[in-house]
Design a protein around this motif. Structure first.
Motif, mmCIF file in Angstrom:
data_model
loop_
_atom_site.group_PDB
_atom_site.id
_atom_site.type_symbol
_atom_site.label_atom_id
_atom_site.label_comp_id
_atom_site.label_asym_id
_atom_site.label_seq_id
_atom_site.Cartn_x
_atom_site.Cartn_y
_atom_site.Cartn_z
ATOM 1 N N LEU A 104 66.736 24.968 -45.267
ATOM 2 C CA LEU A 104 68.148 24.594 -45.260
ATOM 3 C C LEU A 104 68.926 25.374 -44.212
ATOM 4 O O LEU A 104 69.796 24.825 -43.524
ATOM 5 N N GLU A 105 68.622 26.647 -44.072
ATOM 6 C CA GLU A 105 69.338 27.466 -43.090
ATOM 7 C C GLU A 105 69.063 27.006 -41.660
ATOM 8 O O GLU A 105 69.932 27.109 -40.782
ATOM 9 N N MET A 106 67.862 26.472 -41.414
ATOM 10 C CA MET A 106 67.527 26.025 -40.062
ATOM 11 C C MET A 106 68.263 24.744 -39.685
ATOM 12 O O MET A 106 68.240 24.343 -38.523
ATOM 13 N N LEU A 107 68.922 24.119 -40.660
ATOM 14 C CA LEU A 107 69.751 22.954 -40.329
ATOM 15 C C LEU A 107 70.995 23.355 -39.549
ATOM 16 O O LEU A 107 71.631 22.507 -38.911
ATOM 17 N N VAL A 108 71.364 24.642 -39.611
ATOM 18 C CA VAL A 108 72.562 25.111 -38.905
ATOM 19 C C VAL A 108 72.220 26.212 -37.904
ATOM 20 O O VAL A 108 73.110 26.909 -37.420
ATOM 21 N N PRO A 148 74.829 9.773 -41.974
ATOM 22 C CA PRO A 148 74.640 10.914 -41.061
ATOM 23 C C PRO A 148 75.670 11.993 -41.360
ATOM 24 O O PRO A 148 76.848 11.699 -41.594
ATOM 25 N N VAL A 149 75.243 13.234 -41.363
ATOM 26 C CA VAL A 149 76.140 14.327 -41.727
ATOM 27 C C VAL A 149 75.917 15.528 -40.811
ATOM 28 O O VAL A 149 74.904 15.636 -40.118
ATOM 29 N N ARG A 150 76.909 16.406 -40.825
ATOM 30 C CA ARG A 150 76.783 17.735 -40.225
ATOM 31 C C ARG A 150 77.131 18.743 -41.292
ATOM 32 O O ARG A 150 78.172 18.630 -41.948
ATOM 33 N N LEU A 151 76.265 19.726 -41.516
ATOM 34 C CA LEU A 151 76.554 20.757 -42.501
ATOM 35 C C LEU A 151 77.692 21.636 -41.992
ATOM 36 O O LEU A 151 77.663 22.118 -40.858
ATOM 37 N N THR A 152 78.700 21.819 -42.819
ATOM 38 C CA THR A 152 79.851 22.644 -42.464
ATOM 39 C C THR A 152 79.911 23.926 -43.287
ATOM 40 O O THR A 152 80.660 24.835 -42.961
ATOM 41 N N GLU A 153 79.142 23.978 -44.362
ATOM 42 C CA GLU A 153 79.157 25.161 -45.231
ATOM 43 C C GLU A 153 77.801 25.302 -45.898
ATOM 44 O O GLU A 153 77.213 24.330 -46.363
ATOM 45 N N LEU A 154 77.292 26.518 -45.935
ATOM 46 C CA LEU A 154 76.056 26.812 -46.654
ATOM 47 C C LEU A 154 76.192 28.227 -47.212
ATOM 48 O O LEU A 154 76.014 29.212 -46.504
ATOM 49 N N SER A 155 76.530 28.313 -48.480
ATOM 50 C CA SER A 155 76.716 29.598 -49.143
ATOM 51 C C SER A 155 75.625 29.763 -50.195
ATOM 52 O O SER A 155 75.435 28.892 -51.043
ATOM 53 N N VAL A 156 74.900 30.869 -50.123
ATOM 54 C CA VAL A 156 73.735 31.092 -50.982
ATOM 55 C C VAL A 156 74.007 32.238 -51.952
ATOM 56 O O VAL A 156 74.430 33.322 -51.544
ATOM 57 N N ASN A 157 73.758 31.983 -53.221
ATOM 58 C CA ASN A 157 73.882 33.015 -54.254
ATOM 59 C C ASN A 157 72.520 33.199 -54.905
ATOM 60 O O ASN A 157 72.107 32.397 -55.740
ATOM 61 N N GLU A 158 71.797 34.246 -54.496
ATOM 62 C CA GLU A 158 70.469 34.534 -55.049
ATOM 63 C C GLU A 158 70.638 35.344 -56.334
ATOM 64 O O GLU A 158 71.310 36.369 -56.337
ATOM 65 N N SER A 159 70.014 34.878 -57.419
ATOM 66 C CA SER A 159 70.292 35.482 -58.727
ATOM 67 C C SER A 159 69.068 36.056 -59.424
ATOM 68 O O SER A 159 69.206 36.642 -60.500
ATOM 69 N N ALA A 160 67.883 35.915 -58.863
ATOM 70 C CA ALA A 160 66.684 36.494 -59.484
ATOM 71 C C ALA A 160 65.642 36.727 -58.402
ATOM 72 O O ALA A 160 65.569 35.975 -57.421
#
Length: 233
Positions: A104-108, A148-160
């Motif tokens: 997912l991160e490599m999309l941006v 078709p889309v462009r990712l504008t936000e990717l916020s990750v909350n790792e919990s375990a």
């Protein structure tokens, strides 16, 4: 264990990375769980300002442009995706969910090869270097929503995490902007896909059941319903 073979398997939402020149899928990213909610925002692209230009109003809008559109509405989507390695214990996960997050991160992110190529051009004294072009990304939410889309936000909350500190559970806030024919060059495959997406909306709108003037009270005596619709006073 009781099985129900007649229950259809749910369709998963996801992202598809496509080669814009050939239209071939380069990678399919299937979300582990379909998001529970979707937040959509649709902003019309009006030709005129929203203000009132006459009658003592303070606005500066052009009356002739009040009902005109410059192009397709700008639409954004937001949702939360969940990734949980403990829900897939039958699959080996020596790196936890690092691979799923990295995809997912490599999309941006540009690739190292693209960055090295840009650096070589800079070292050769290139005056202008074009911005790095990313592959075309499609978001799919069932067969009626492929856009078709462009990712504008990717916020990750790792919990375990596992004993090696690999993340094994995370929630991701994902924001996207739908790319329209106003965002893409003429002839781009993404523009064709947007037109197909808009045509699907038109078909769905045509299938909606219409209402009568009586429901909003426009057909009642004394309310001038006929005049409102036909222009008669």
């Amino acid at each position: 264990m009781t099985r129900y073979p007649d229950i259809p398997k749910p369709i998963r939402s996801g992202l598809v990375v496509v080669d814009p020149d050939h239209g071939t899928p380069q990678r399919v990213i299937v979300l582990q769980f379909n998001p529970d909610t979707l937040e959509r925002s649709i902003a019309p692209q009006s030709a005129g300002d929203s203000g009132d230009a006459g009658g003592g109003g303070a606005g500066s809008g052009d009356r002739n442009e009040a009902l005109r559109l410059k192009g397709p509405a700008q639409e954004t989507w937001k949702f939360t995706a969940e990734i949980d390695a403990t829900d897939q214990l039958e699959l080996a996960a020596p790196d936890g969910i690092h691979p799923q997050l990295a995809v997912l991160e490599m999309l941006v992110q540009p690739t190292t090869a693209q960055l090295r190529a840009a650096t070589r051009l800079t070292q050769k004294g290139s005056i202008e270097i074009s911005p790095i072009e990313m592959p075309l990304t499609l978001f799919t939410w069932g067969s009626k929503r492929v856009m078709p889309v462009r990712l504008t936000e990717l916020s990750v909350n790792e919990s375990a995490f596992d004993v090696h500190l690999n993340p094994i559970r995370a929630s991701l806030s994902i924001g996207m902007k739908i790319l329209t024919v106003s965002d893409l060059p003429a002839g781009h495959r993404g523009a064709d896909l947007y037109m197909a997406h808009l045509a699907q909306k038109e078909r769905l709108a045509a299938a909606a059941r219409g209402g009568g003037l009586g429901a909003p009270g426009l057909g009642a005596p004394g309310l001038g319903g006929a005049g409102l619709v036909t222009g008669r006073g």
